[in-house]
Enzyme design. Sequence first.
Site, mmCIF file in Angstrom:
data_model
loop_
_atom_site.group_PDB
_atom_site.id
_atom_site.type_symbol
_atom_site.label_atom_id
_atom_site.label_comp_id
_atom_site.label_asym_id
_atom_site.label_seq_id
_atom_site.Cartn_x
_atom_site.Cartn_y
_atom_site.Cartn_z
ATOM 1 C CD GLU A 6 -10.629 -34.208 38.837
ATOM 2 O OE1 GLU A 6 -11.305 -35.405 38.991
ATOM 3 O OE2 GLU A 6 -11.031 -33.130 40.197
ATOM 4 C CG HIS A 11 -26.951 -21.780 52.661
ATOM 5 N ND1 HIS A 11 -27.655 -22.366 53.030
ATOM 6 C CD2 HIS A 11 -25.597 -21.394 52.722
ATOM 7 C CE1 HIS A 11 -26.149 -23.483 53.179
ATOM 8 N NE2 HIS A 11 -25.504 -22.362 53.509
#
Length: 390
Positions: free
Chosen positions: A112, A301
């Site tokens: 992160e 999708h």
Amino acid sequence: MTTPTLWNIDPALTLLGLGALLACIPLAWWWKVHRQATPLLRLRGLTYVILFLTFDLIIFGAFTRLTDSGLGCPDWPGCYGSASPIGAHLHIQAAQTALPDGPVTTHKAWIEMIHRYLASTVGALIIFLTGLSWYWHHRLKNLPHANLIPAPGWAITTLVWVCMQGAFGALTVTLKLYPAIVTLHLLGGLGLLVLLALQAQRYTWAAQTHLSNNPPSQQPTFALQALLTAALVLTLIQITLGAWVSTNYAVLICTDFPTCHGSWWPEMNFTQGFTLLRPLGFDDQGSLLSVAALTAIHYTHRLMAYAVIGILLLLGWRLWLFTKIDATIKVFAWGLWSLTLWQLGTGLSNIILEWPIMAALMHTAGAALLLVTLCLVLSHFQLSNRCRTL
């Protein structure tokens, strides 16, 4: 284990300084390569450097999401109020001991924070590009091909855009991976990539002065432009749907292909699946998201992919026919065909191979390159028209 303050600006100056320091590395390479170049070529080279790093940032952002590292440091902009996981190791260790498979672990914290370091580096480079664009604008405006050169407004727009990206990145953490915010953050990254790619293309055209003497002899037909616009719109919708699938972790809800749960039309809950204002994993009433909702997200999708593949293959063929007029379009035609097949292959790999990280990253990279390619084709025709007036 203490709960961190979500917004802790104590390490902000340190992170900004680190971003500026890291930005010196690509800037040193850029200066070494372009120190004898004209201002136009310097600006072009710097734009390409930032474009490359922004693409890397998008892929690393996808890696951060795929490894569940988005909350590796549960506060912003630092990590438990520190500029790196080193200063936060006691907090991270306590969180990891309490939940060994939880969102906060040492390696997730580093993933992160590396993502944030890279983002701050790109931000610092864009600030430098903005200043450079203003500084050299007066030296470029008298060139015979100056109407092809991006005005400083392009760099300012890019700077504002990257600041908005930073805000969405902060909200991604503080709102605990709220799906709508994460989706907008991904789309914002792609938008930043497109902005930089269009600027790089304009600098390249302006640097190739022979284009003003040999402009394409004919503009695309209305039908071709309409097809290109439709393909761009459908691709953007499909990318948004793909981001929604990823941010809701709905990739593996259907593990068979071409059917889903053994059916061509499985049970789906579109209302629940496409409610935007809800936290991750829950509906707007606070109940766990149902399988039918996740199926609706995934299957929509997949169905849209068939339409997008069809229109992209058709567009590639129409562009190939246009190469008799403008030979440079051949690169775009091959690019569209290749990227379409790439997306089909990596998309199927995500299902059949049960979402391996490498296939997912390649799928994200393909989506980014596909969107950039379509925007560059559209921009190419606009620039061709400008060349006719030089």
